[in-house]
Design an enzyme around this catalytic site. Structure first.
Site, mmCIF file in Angstrom:
data_model
loop_
_atom_site.group_PDB
_atom_site.id
_atom_site.type_symbol
_atom_site.label_atom_id
_atom_site.label_comp_id
_atom_site.label_asym_id
_atom_site.label_seq_id
_atom_site.Cartn_x
_atom_site.Cartn_y
_atom_site.Cartn_z
ATOM 1 C CE LYS A 240 77.943 -46.432 -4.598
ATOM 2 N NZ LYS A 240 77.207 -47.368 -4.030
ATOM 3 N NE ARG A 275 73.124 -41.832 -0.156
ATOM 4 C CZ ARG A 275 74.210 -42.343 -0.244
ATOM 5 N NH1 ARG A 275 74.547 -42.349 -1.446
ATOM 6 N NH2 ARG A 275 75.417 -41.294 0.211
#
Length: 300
Positions: A240, A275
């Protein structure tokens, strides 16, 4: 790959074990951290868009992730990066379902489908999906009614708005309390649809309607989320943008080490499911960290 599972035979009582996740006829133990490998079948995902559109290549990538220690494979057919435009349900299903069926035919690994659309979820469940990973937290009013009778697991993620608008919706009083309150609303929607709590895990939505500072605060206070909400927490921080910012602006394909660091920090703060793109490094790091963290501090 080791998956601790059994046929589903859980008691239906007000007290639900926080150490298991029931997904379509089997139970995954959360005594050890679970790794969910990301498989994007999109042309425009921020990290690996376009690489696995072909079902044969997607199956090989799923096989590699399973061999590297993935407990589940998460297949997504619509990019949800900030600013990403929506795709139609027909287009998303056309990307996801052939890959899902090919993986189910080739591998004995649970498959999750990352979608916020009820029509895509219906086709995915018909194709054998074990989990629906809904980034909108049942924002589609029909989603709960489709997931409920399937017995599939459900990930409820926190997001405000849509991928196109979410980064303009980062105004929180206390980000942890506000995210918890909005996830409680998603849990209530699942309750009304008849989805048992043991089938649900919760995702605070790192990077979705959050600033970099808010992402860090959520990871630091994950245990508070789990205590308040009473279900296991999934952490999806892999590659991210906040990791890139912390590391001086490195691009997505150079964020794996930082992503592993976020996972280890999340494990220490109470996350149970991770994840990720880089399955092998994450699996190894989590196994070592878990072995250390499970020891009583009195033994030092």
């Amino acid at each position: 790959m080791v998956i601790s599972s059994a046929r589903l035979d859980l008691p239906r009582s007000p007290t639900v074990s926080n150490d298991v996740w029931a997904i379509r006829g089997r139970v995954l133990s959360l005594d050890r951290p679970l790794v969910m490998g990301i498989l994007n079948v999109t042309p425009d995902s921020f990290s690996d868009g376009g690489r696995f559109l072909d079902p044969a290549r997607a199956v090989e990538q799923a096989r590699r992730m399973a061999e590297d220690g993935a407990d589940l494979i998460d297949v997504g057919g619509e990019s949800t990066r900030p600013g990403a435009p929506a795709v139609s349900a027909d287009e998303e299903a056309a990307r996801v379902v052939p890959v899902l069926r090919a993986i189910k035919d080739a591998l004995d690994v649970p498959v999750s489908v990352d979608t916020r659309k009820a029509d895509v979820a219906r086709e995915a469940l018909d194709g054998g999906a074990d989990v629906i990973n809904d980034v909108s937290g049942l924002g589609d009013a029909r989603m709960g009614g489709i997931v409920a009778p399937s017995g599939a697991g459900l990930v409820l993620m926190h997001m405000r708005g849509t991928p196109e608008t979410m980064q303009r919706m980062t105004d929180y009083g206390d980000v942890v309390d506000d995210v918890a309150a909005e996830l409680e609303q998603a849990l209530e929607r699942a309750d009304r649809a008849g989805i048992a709590r043991e089938r649900i895990v919760l995702d605070p939505g790192i990077g979705f309607a959050k600033t970099a500072e808010q992402n860090l605060e959520l990871i630091a206070r994950l245990a508070r989320l789990e205590r308040r909400l009473g279900r296991p927490v999934l952490l999806g921080a892999s590659r991210k943008s906040f990791i890139g910012a912390l590391l001086g602006g490195v691009p997505a394909d150079l964020r794996d080490a930082g992503s592993v660091g976020a996972c280890v920090a999340g494990l220490a703060r109470g996350a149970r499911i991770f994840r990720v793109h880089d399955v092998r490094s994450t699996r190894h790091a989590l196994d070592v960290a878990h072995a250390v963290l499970r020891l009583s501090p009195e033994g030092s």
